[in-house]
Scaffold this motif. Structure first.
Motif, PDB file in Angstrom:
ATOM      1  N   VAL B 357       0.823  -1.205   0.000  1.00  8.37           N
ATOM      2  CA  VAL B 357       0.000   0.000   0.000  1.00  8.37           C
ATOM      3  C   VAL B 357       0.857   1.256   0.000  1.00  8.37           C
ATOM      4  O   VAL B 357       1.817   1.375   0.766  1.00  8.37           O
ATOM      5  CB  VAL B 357      -0.926   0.008   1.242  1.00  8.37           C
ATOM      6  CG1 VAL B 357      -1.658   1.333   1.341  1.00  8.37           C
ATOM      7  CG2 VAL B 357      -1.903  -1.150   1.163  1.00  8.37           C
ATOM      8  N   THR B 358       0.520   2.177  -0.891  1.00 10.05           N
ATOM      9  CA  THR B 358       1.178   3.480  -0.930  1.00 10.05           C
ATOM     10  C   THR B 358       0.109   4.557  -0.735  1.00 10.05           C
ATOM     11  O   THR B 358      -0.960   4.477  -1.337  1.00 10.05           O
ATOM     12  CB  THR B 358       1.884   3.696  -2.285  1.00 10.05           C
ATOM     13  OG1 THR B 358       2.851   2.661  -2.448  1.00 10.05           O
ATOM     14  CG2 THR B 358       2.564   5.053  -2.343  1.00 10.05           C
ATOM     15  N   VAL B 359       0.389   5.499   0.130  1.00 12.44           N
ATOM     16  CA  VAL B 359      -0.542   6.605   0.334  1.00 12.44           C
ATOM     17  C   VAL B 359       0.201   7.914   0.127  1.00 12.44           C
ATOM     18  O   VAL B 359       1.266   8.127   0.704  1.00 12.44           O
ATOM     19  CB  VAL B 359      -1.152   6.582   1.751  1.00 12.44           C
ATOM     20  CG1 VAL B 359      -2.013   7.813   1.974  1.00 12.44           C
ATOM     21  CG2 VAL B 359      -1.967   5.324   1.959  1.00 12.44           C
ATOM     22  N   ILE B 360      -0.335   8.747  -0.743  1.00 12.46           N
ATOM     23  CA  ILE B 360       0.274  10.056  -0.983  1.00 12.46           C
ATOM     24  C   ILE B 360      -0.719  11.126  -0.569  1.00 12.46           C
ATOM     25  O   ILE B 360      -1.875  11.109  -1.008  1.00 12.46           O
ATOM     26  CB  ILE B 360       0.651  10.223  -2.470  1.00 12.46           C
ATOM     27  CG1 ILE B 360       1.666   9.147  -2.853  1.00 12.46           C
ATOM     28  CG2 ILE B 360       1.228  11.610  -2.723  1.00 12.46           C
ATOM     29  CD1 ILE B 360       1.908   9.033  -4.326  1.00 12.46           C
ATOM     30  N   ARG B 361      -0.297  11.991   0.314  1.00 16.99           N
ATOM     31  CA  ARG B 361      -1.164  13.103   0.730  1.00 16.99           C
ATOM     32  C   ARG B 361      -0.527  14.384   0.262  1.00 16.99           C
ATOM     33  O   ARG B 361       0.543  14.750   0.735  1.00 16.99           O
ATOM     34  CB  ARG B 361      -1.308  13.114   2.241  1.00 16.99           C
ATOM     35  CG  ARG B 361      -2.338  12.130   2.717  1.00 16.99           C
ATOM     36  CD  ARG B 361      -2.560  12.251   4.199  1.00 16.99           C
ATOM     37  NE  ARG B 361      -3.759  11.507   4.563  1.00 16.99           N
ATOM     38  CZ  ARG B 361      -4.149  11.300   5.801  1.00 16.99           C
ATOM     39  NH1 ARG B 361      -3.451  11.791   6.788  1.00 16.99           N
ATOM     40  NH2 ARG B 361      -5.236  10.627   6.054  1.00 16.99           N
ATOM     41  N   GLY B 362      -1.190  15.038  -0.662  1.00 19.12           N
ATOM     42  CA  GLY B 362      -0.594  16.243  -1.241  1.00 19.12           C
ATOM     43  C   GLY B 362       0.676  15.836  -1.942  1.00 19.12           C
ATOM     44  O   GLY B 362       0.662  14.979  -2.820  1.00 19.12           O
ATOM     45  N   SER B 371       3.311  -3.601   3.430  1.00 17.33           N
ATOM     46  CA  SER B 371       2.506  -4.822   3.481  1.00 17.33           C
ATOM     47  C   SER B 371       2.406  -5.328   4.910  1.00 17.33           C
ATOM     48  O   SER B 371       3.358  -5.228   5.689  1.00 17.33           O
ATOM     49  CB  SER B 371       3.138  -5.905   2.606  1.00 17.33           C
ATOM     50  OG  SER B 371       3.048  -5.525   1.255  1.00 17.33           O
ATOM     51  N   LEU B 372       1.239  -5.842   5.237  1.00 18.99           N
ATOM     52  CA  LEU B 372       1.007  -6.352   6.587  1.00 18.99           C
ATOM     53  C   LEU B 372      -0.179  -7.299   6.534  1.00 18.99           C
ATOM     54  O   LEU B 372      -1.176  -6.997   5.872  1.00 18.99           O
ATOM     55  CB  LEU B 372       0.706  -5.188   7.540  1.00 18.99           C
ATOM     56  CG  LEU B 372       0.126  -5.514   8.916  1.00 18.99           C
ATOM     57  CD1 LEU B 372       1.172  -6.232   9.771  1.00 18.99           C
ATOM     58  CD2 LEU B 372      -0.345  -4.255   9.622  1.00 18.99           C
ATOM     59  N   ALA B 405      -1.804   3.406  -4.301  1.00 22.75           N
ATOM     60  CA  ALA B 405      -1.416   2.187  -5.018  1.00 22.75           C
ATOM     61  C   ALA B 405      -1.500   1.035  -4.035  1.00 22.75           C
ATOM     62  O   ALA B 405      -1.456   1.240  -2.828  1.00 22.75           O
ATOM     63  CB  ALA B 405       0.014   2.328  -5.565  1.00 22.75           C
ATOM     64  N   GLY B 406      -1.611  -0.195  -4.547  1.00 23.87           N
ATOM     65  CA  GLY B 406      -1.750  -1.357  -3.682  1.00 23.87           C
ATOM     66  C   GLY B 406      -3.196  -1.524  -3.238  1.00 23.87           C
ATOM     67  O   GLY B 406      -4.078  -0.791  -3.684  1.00 23.87           O
ATOM     68  N   ARG B 407      -3.429  -2.504  -2.334  1.00 25.54           N
ATOM     69  CA  ARG B 407      -4.794  -2.704  -1.904  1.00 25.54           C
ATOM     70  C   ARG B 407      -4.865  -3.151  -0.446  1.00 25.54           C
ATOM     71  O   ARG B 407      -3.910  -3.676   0.108  1.00 25.54           O
ATOM     72  CB  ARG B 407      -5.506  -3.713  -2.811  1.00 25.54           C
ATOM     73  CG  ARG B 407      -4.934  -5.096  -2.752  1.00 25.54           C
ATOM     74  CD  ARG B 407      -5.520  -5.988  -3.826  1.00 25.54           C
ATOM     75  NE  ARG B 407      -5.199  -7.371  -3.517  1.00 25.54           N
ATOM     76  CZ  ARG B 407      -6.036  -8.190  -2.876  1.00 25.54           C
ATOM     77  NH1 ARG B 407      -7.206  -7.770  -2.493  1.00 25.54           N
ATOM     78  NH2 ARG B 407      -5.677  -9.426  -2.604  1.00 25.54           N
ATOM     79  N   VAL B 408      -6.018  -2.867   0.141  1.00 24.20           N
ATOM     80  CA  VAL B 408      -6.288  -3.311   1.511  1.00 24.20           C
ATOM     81  C   VAL B 408      -7.437  -4.302   1.415  1.00 24.20           C
ATOM     82  O   VAL B 408      -8.388  -4.073   0.678  1.00 24.20           O
ATOM     83  CB  VAL B 408      -6.690  -2.122   2.403  1.00 24.20           C
ATOM     84  CG1 VAL B 408      -6.898  -2.573   3.841  1.00 24.20           C
ATOM     85  CG2 VAL B 408      -5.649  -1.020   2.334  1.00 24.20           C
ATOM     86  N   ALA B 409      -7.319  -5.417   2.137  1.00 20.39           N
ATOM     87  CA  ALA B 409      -8.352  -6.445   2.013  1.00 20.39           C
ATOM     88  C   ALA B 409      -8.853  -6.890   3.374  1.00 20.39           C
ATOM     89  O   ALA B 409      -8.093  -6.969   4.343  1.00 20.39           O
ATOM     90  CB  ALA B 409      -7.790  -7.646   1.245  1.00 20.39           C
ATOM     91  N   LEU B 410     -10.135  -7.143   3.421  1.00 21.17           N
ATOM     92  CA  LEU B 410     -10.758  -7.663   4.635  1.00 21.17           C
ATOM     93  C   LEU B 410     -11.242  -9.069   4.296  1.00 21.17           C
ATOM     94  O   LEU B 410     -12.021  -9.236   3.347  1.00 21.17           O
ATOM     95  CB  LEU B 410     -11.925  -6.752   5.029  1.00 21.17           C
ATOM     96  CG  LEU B 410     -12.505  -6.971   6.410  1.00 21.17           C
ATOM     97  CD1 LEU B 410     -11.537  -6.487   7.484  1.00 21.17           C
ATOM     98  CD2 LEU B 410     -13.829  -6.221   6.545  1.00 21.17           C
ATOM     99  N   LEU B 568       7.677  -1.324   7.933  1.00 17.25           N
ATOM    100  CA  LEU B 568       7.395  -2.054   9.157  1.00 17.25           C
ATOM    101  C   LEU B 568       8.535  -3.007   9.419  1.00 17.25           C
ATOM    102  O   LEU B 568       8.989  -3.704   8.512  1.00 17.25           O
ATOM    103  CB  LEU B 568       6.090  -2.840   8.993  1.00 17.25           C
ATOM    104  CG  LEU B 568       4.786  -2.092   9.219  1.00 17.25           C
ATOM    105  CD1 LEU B 568       3.631  -2.965   8.818  1.00 17.25           C
ATOM    106  CD2 LEU B 568       4.664  -1.647  10.653  1.00 17.25           C
ATOM    107  N   GLU B 569       9.000  -3.055  10.656  1.00 18.26           N
ATOM    108  CA  GLU B 569       9.986  -4.074  10.973  1.00 18.26           C
ATOM    109  C   GLU B 569       9.640  -4.698  12.314  1.00 18.26           C
ATOM    110  O   GLU B 569       8.897  -4.104  13.097  1.00 18.26           O
ATOM    111  CB  GLU B 569      11.396  -3.479  10.975  1.00 18.26           C
ATOM    112  CG  GLU B 569      11.552  -2.307  11.916  1.00 18.26           C
ATOM    113  CD  GLU B 569      12.899  -1.632  11.725  1.00 18.26           C
ATOM    114  OE1 GLU B 569      13.502  -1.274  12.736  1.00 18.26           O
ATOM    115  OE2 GLU B 569      13.343  -1.484  10.559  1.00 18.26           O
TER     116      GLU B 569
END
Lengths: 576, 572
Positions: B357-362, B371-372, B405-410, B568-569
């Protein structure tokens, strides 16, 4: 509070308060009235000229050239009338603008005088609406209603004298209608005012309701309550509509009554003149009516009522001003009733920053919140206040900052030049980052600002934003994360030259790394001789303190350093 | 947000902003037409009263002079009729039309609020709360002038001019033409001319008044800091600048309107005189009678009344357009308001997955290629400093933020394909800020479960160690919490928000800094109660340190890598 404000109202009704506010703008006020009177006189001349010209043309079959005098009078009168009318508007406008500006200033001063503790139970949007919208509602009263009131009382008199002189019977027709009008208007006006006050309350509630719902819009969405809150918002808006309509119905009725009398009078006068001209009426002056006097009277009949009609159009200006005055007056009176905080009788020793002697604090209707508290803080000392949330740590800090006066005991605090303050919610002013910082240190250079930001742990944030110190920030710092907002407040501490810093949970929202940076910064402040009093849960700040007090049951208990070391080591184990 | 009308499109182009709102108003066409008819009836009554009276008096005078006969009863009753009808129509017209407008306003308010609900978190966070408030109240109120002052009156005035012009033309074409030639340009001046002349001042006023309101809110909310730092005066200087600008605009506008009003008065009176003189010429030539001459002149005066209110209304056109523009700005991206899902969340604990997942704000990359995977029933704790993007992770999961970009899934289903309401029904999310409403404690808690019993509320409060406190309050659960819960301490507000999530009873729980503002003892108590309640639920807990979270199965650290990417680590 309602009984209290009732008393105040009877002692000094909003009308009197509104009257008082004209002080200092009398010149503009008199100008507006004078222009109104000139316009009235010009109208008289115009109508006279018109009647005379028609009479010449119709009755005497005069040529156009022979009526030149009448035409000239009309043209001049019309021009004077237009200019005077503009003059009345202009002077009235200035009157309104100046009164608004002055009242606004006083309201702001009162808000500051009341302080955050007394304002805590009020809705900030409601207060903002008082400062902006309610004050705005005063304008019409001074700009239009007040001058027009005098004009409406005097100008019809001028016309009446003219009509009486032309035909006293016609004058009596007008006179019969005239006194009924103010009576009706007064009756209806009183009702309108009550309703208007109710409506103002509705508007204030409406503002509060909206701001609250809008602020929490994310929460509403998350709990799947979106549709329900739309219905709720609609219901509140419809409630507002119903209230408004009640006010309007009464307001319109008052002008309808006036219009009815005006129209009937015109009709009666017209028919009277017509019959008089035909010679059907052989009583009094009717026999001597001619086209000039008849037409003149007919033209003056609507003009006789015109100033009153105009006044009734401005009646809602009066009603909204009265409604606004009610709220403003209560607020201002609250500020005036404040007894100046007495901190006399207690002086700080040369090396003291804070001294409390058996200080107590109560909340209205609740038990004693705090006290008796006795405490002496030396300059450069660091004091930590601990205790469960709600125990009164914040209240003690507010006492020391001077936001609230103690209900018992005495205190002296080193408050010049100002006190450094930081709580859980940083003030973010609409403006740039630099403007936000310079609020506490107007003379600070850019370098000093950057230094302060670095010490508050915002250096990386600053480097990442392309506009640097000129980055615009918004209300509640939505452009900043929670921790960043707190660090901005911290940067202000570094920037200000206040010797005493009062901190309410300063590290509550900071991560461990920044927290350590901040504590290092605080230590530097202490090294420069600043005094710190910190309400905190964090062991690292407790460790830094010279003394730690726990607030239990409203009183201070010194926490022994051994206990503290235990707390700290326990905490450190958890971290590792 | 300074308004720069000088460099922006011309006023004429900006009028397009009104189009959607004229459309909304048009939905009540029947009411509008009836209101317009009432307005016209009022004008005709005024016209009839004055001109018929003038005709009558002159006719009687002429008749008396030649000792002839005249029917006095027909015009007499006509005068009485107009006298009554003018009052009645005017009263009905005002009441009816104001009711219409207030109805429209109530509809508009609800509609605008509904639009706000459809905006996503990013857009919402760009505008400040008080700005929304102003949009909801002041902007919509400004629009009320659209029908009552800007649409109906000029049309009625125009109809009056044309109607009376034609009427006069029957008697004397010259007078008809004169009326048209003077009053029609005057009409244009009173509408278009005034709109142009008052444009900048009134256009700017909307934004200026709003800025003043923002300053007032700042002053109230920031009073502790301002007072402590003795910075009240410095802030007030900012306030005064705004106020001075606003006042100056009001002064400019007021002066221009005064001049416009004077011009309209002057022109109407001069027209009356011109009609009279033309009538006099015709009278001499025997083309019309004296009574008709007076009737035409007085009728002109009455028609002029219809023009009187126009300069004031059109001088404010800029403000109306600005308000419309600002309401247009928040037109929703999606078509439908989400329907409420009143179902209480239920079902087995789902899995939650973030895939690159990529998030761009402004211009800022908040998250990149992250990824998680959280297994059903697993508890994952995310540790990271504030501002690094923990809250973004949470907002992604509830669809408040959509990934660039990427996706989040439930449960393996892409969130993009799930209706937000059914998604949110399955997630209990404690936001970083404790959003409490100016309402009672019970009402705030029942946001979590509208059907919750008093016992359920009490047991939720017990879990967050607030039960004793709540029962000690004089008004118990009916205590008002104050604006944004300010009557409560920060820790209490936090726990009320937490109790609300507990009442939600959802299979997936997201906790963003759940224990912030709590002292160690309370924090420990809440932590263990939370541990028990979380049980087998899937949990994503976000915090600045491990001890700020309830016990989790594993912990991950959100950190900034050397290249600036956030990853994330494993947390050790």
């Amino acid at each position: 509070m309602s009984a209290d404000s009732q008393n105040r109202r009877s002692a000094n009704p909003p009308r009197a308060w509104l009257k008082q506010q004209t002080h200092g703008v009398e010149r503009w006020y008199r100008g507006a009235v004078g222009c109104g009177l000139i316009a009235g006189a010009a109208t008289l001349a115009q109508m006279g000229g018109l009647a005379w010209t028609v009479d010449r043309l119709v009755t005497y079959h005069a040529s156009l050239e022979q009526t030149f005098g009448g035409v000239a009078v009309i043209v001049i009168a019309v021009m004077v009338r237009a200019i005077a009318q503009a003059g009345q508007e202009r002077c009235g406008l200035e009157c309104g603008l100046r009164v608004k500006q002055r009242v606004r200033r006083r309201v702001l001063e009162t808000l500051a005088a009341l302080g955050p503790v007394r304002l805590a139970s009020r809705h900030s949007a409601g207060l903002a609406s008082q400062v902006v919208d309610q004050v705005e509602a005063l304008e019409g009263y001074y700009a239009r209603f007040l001058p027009q009131m005098v004009v409406a009382a005097l100008v019809p008199l001028i016309y009446l004298v003219a009509v009486l002189w032309l035909d006293w019977l016609a004058g009596i027709w007008l006179l019969i209608a005239a006194p009924v009008i103010p009576l009706f208007m007064a009756l209806i006006g009183m009702g309108a005012q009550r309703l208007n006050e109710a409506q103002f309350q509705a508007v204030t509630r409406l503002s509060g309701h909206f701001l609250d719902r809008v602020r929490g819009i994310t929460t509403l969405k998350l709990f799947g309550l979106g549709e329900r809150s739309v219905t709720e918002v609609e219901a509140v808006a419809h409630d507002y509509r119903r209230r408004s309509l009640k006010t309007l119905r009464v307001a319109f009725l008052s002008s309808a009554v006036l219009e009815f009398f005006a129209a009937v009078s015109v009709a009666v006068v017209a028919i009277y003149i017509g019959f008089g001209l035909l010679g059907y009426i052989n009583y009094g002056p009717a026999g001597s009516l001619n086209l000039f006097s008849g037409l003149f009277i007919l033209l003056l009949a609507p003009e006789f009522f015109q100033p009153l009609r105009t006044l009734s159009q401005h009646y809602h200006d009066r009603a909204s001003a009265l409604g606004a005055a009610e709220g403003l007056q209560t607020l201002l009176a609250e500020g005036e009733s404040l007894t100046p905080q007495e901190e006399a009788g207690l002086t700080l020793a040369g090396d003291e920053a804070v001294r409390l002697e058996r200080v107590e604090l109560r909340h209205a209707g609740r038990d004693r919140l705090l006290g008796p508290v006795t405490l002496s803080v030396k300059r450069g000392e660091v004091i930590a206040l601990v205790g469960p949330s709600g125990s009164g740590k914040s209240s003690l800090l507010q006492l020391m900052a001077g936001f609230v006066a103690p209900d018992g005991g005495k205190l002296a605090v080193q408050r010049t030049p100002g006190v450094g303050w930081m709580d859980q919610r940083a003030l973010i002013v609409q403006g740039t980052l630099a403007e936000n910082l310079r609020l506490v240190a107007p003379e600070a250079s850019d370098t000093q600002l950057q230094e302060a930001l670095t010490q508050a742990g915002l250096a990386r944030w600053l480097a990442a934003s392309d506009r640097g110190l000129e980055t615009p920030l918004g209300e509640r710092g939505v452009g900043l994360s929670g921790g960043e907002g707190q660090r901005l407040a911290l940067a202000r501490l570094f920037l200000s030259s206040a010797p005493l810093l009062l901190l309410d949970e300063p590290t509550a929202a900071l991560d461990a790394v920044t927290e350590r940076e901040v504590i290092a910064g605080l230590q530097r402040l202490v090294a420069h001789g600043r005094t710190l009093i910190v309400a905190t849960h964090h062991s690292e700040i407790m460790a830094m303190a010279d003394r730690v007090y726990a607030i239990e049951g409203g009183t201070l208990h010194r926490v022994a350093s051994q206990d503290l070391r235990d707390r700290v080591s326990h905490h450190d184990e958890e971290v590792c | 947000m300074p308004a720069k009308p000088q460099t922006s499109p011309s006023p004429a182009d900006r009028l397009a902003a009104l189009r959607p709102w004229i459309g909304v108003i048009g939905e009540r066409r029947k009411r509008l037409v009836l209101g317009g008819v009432l307005m016209l009836a009022t004008l005709v009554s005024a016209l009839g009263l004055l001109s018929l009276s003038g005709w009558f008096i002159t006719a009687t005078a002429v008749t008396a002079a030649v000792a002839g006969y005249i029917d006095v009863f027909t015009p007499g009753s006509g005068i009485r009729f107009f006298a009554v009808s003018r009052t009645v129509t005017r009263y009905l017209e005002r009441l009816y039309n104001h009711d219409t407008v207030l109805r429209l306003l109530a509809d508009l308010r609800a509609r605008v609020f509904g639009n706000l609900l459809r905006l996503d978190a990013t857009t919402l966070s760009q505008s400040r709360a008080s700005q929304w408030l102003n949009r909801l109240t002041a902007d919509i109120d400004t629009l009320d002038s659209l029908y009552l002052r800007l649409l109906a009156p000029p049309i009625i005035a125009l109809l009056g001019i044309l109607g009376f012009g034609i009427f006069a033309g029957f008697f004397l074409p010259m007078v008809g033409w004169t009326l048209g030639l003077i009053l029609l340009p005057l009409w244009c001046l009173a509408t278009l001319g005034c709109a142009r002349w008052g444009w900048h001042a009134s256009y700017r006023r909307v934004d200026r008044q709003e800025r003043l309101r923002v300053r007032a809110i700042e002053q109230v909310e920031g009073l502790p800091e301002l007072l402590a730092y003795q910075a009240v005066d410095r802030h007030r200087r900012l306030w005064r600048d705004e106020e001075a600008a606003l006042t100056q605009d009001q002064r400019t506008l007021g002066c221009r309107l005064a001049v416009s009003n004077a011009v309209v008065t002057l022109a109407v009176q001069i027209t009356t005189l011109a009609v009279l003189l033309l009538g006099a010429v015709a009278l001499r030539d025997g083309a019309i009678s004296g009574p008709v001459m007076v009737m035409l002149a007085l009728g002109t005066l009455a028609i002029g009344e219809g023009l009187g209110g126009l300069p004031m209304a059109f001088g404010q056109l800029g403000a109306t357009v600005r308000a419309a523009e600002r309401l247009n700005q928040q037109t929703p991206q999606t078509a439908e308001v989400e329907s409420d899902d009143r179902r209480m969340p239920s079902g087995a604990a789902p899995s939650l997955g973030y895939h690159s997942v990529t998030v761009i704000r402004g211009t800022r990359v908040t998250l990149s290629e992250l990824s998680l995977a959280v297994a059903p029933g697993e508890r994952v704790g995310i540790i990271g400093p504030s501002g690094i993007g923990k809250s973004t992770l949470a907002q992604l999961a509830v669809g408040l933020v959509t990934p660039s970009a990427g996706r989040v899934a439930l449960n393996g289903d892409d969130l993009a394909g799930l209706a937000p309401e059914s998604l949110r029904a399955r997630i209990g999310y404690l936001t970083q800020r404790s959003e409490l409403f100016h309402d009672t404690l019970a009402a705030n808690l029942r946001l979590g479960d509208p059907e919750a019993s008093d016992e359920a509320l009490a047991s939720a409060l017990e879990r967050v160690a607030l039960k004793t406190w709540a029962s000690s309050l004089p008004e118990g659960m009916n205590t008002w919490v104050g604006e944004q819960g300010r009557q409560l301490s920060g820790g209490q507000a936090r726990r009320v928000a937490l109790a609300r999530v507990i009442l939600r009873n959802s299979p997936l729980v997201i906790l963003d800094e759940p224990l912030s503002g709590l002292d160690t003892a309370t924090s420990d108590a809440v932590k263990s109660a939370l541990d028990e309640w979380l049980g087998e639920r899937t949990v994503l807990a976000l915090g600045h340190a491990r001890e700020a979270l309830p016990p989790c199965d594993r912990y991950l650290r959100l950190t900034t890598r050397a290249d600036g990417c956030i990853t994330l680590e494993a947390f050790d």
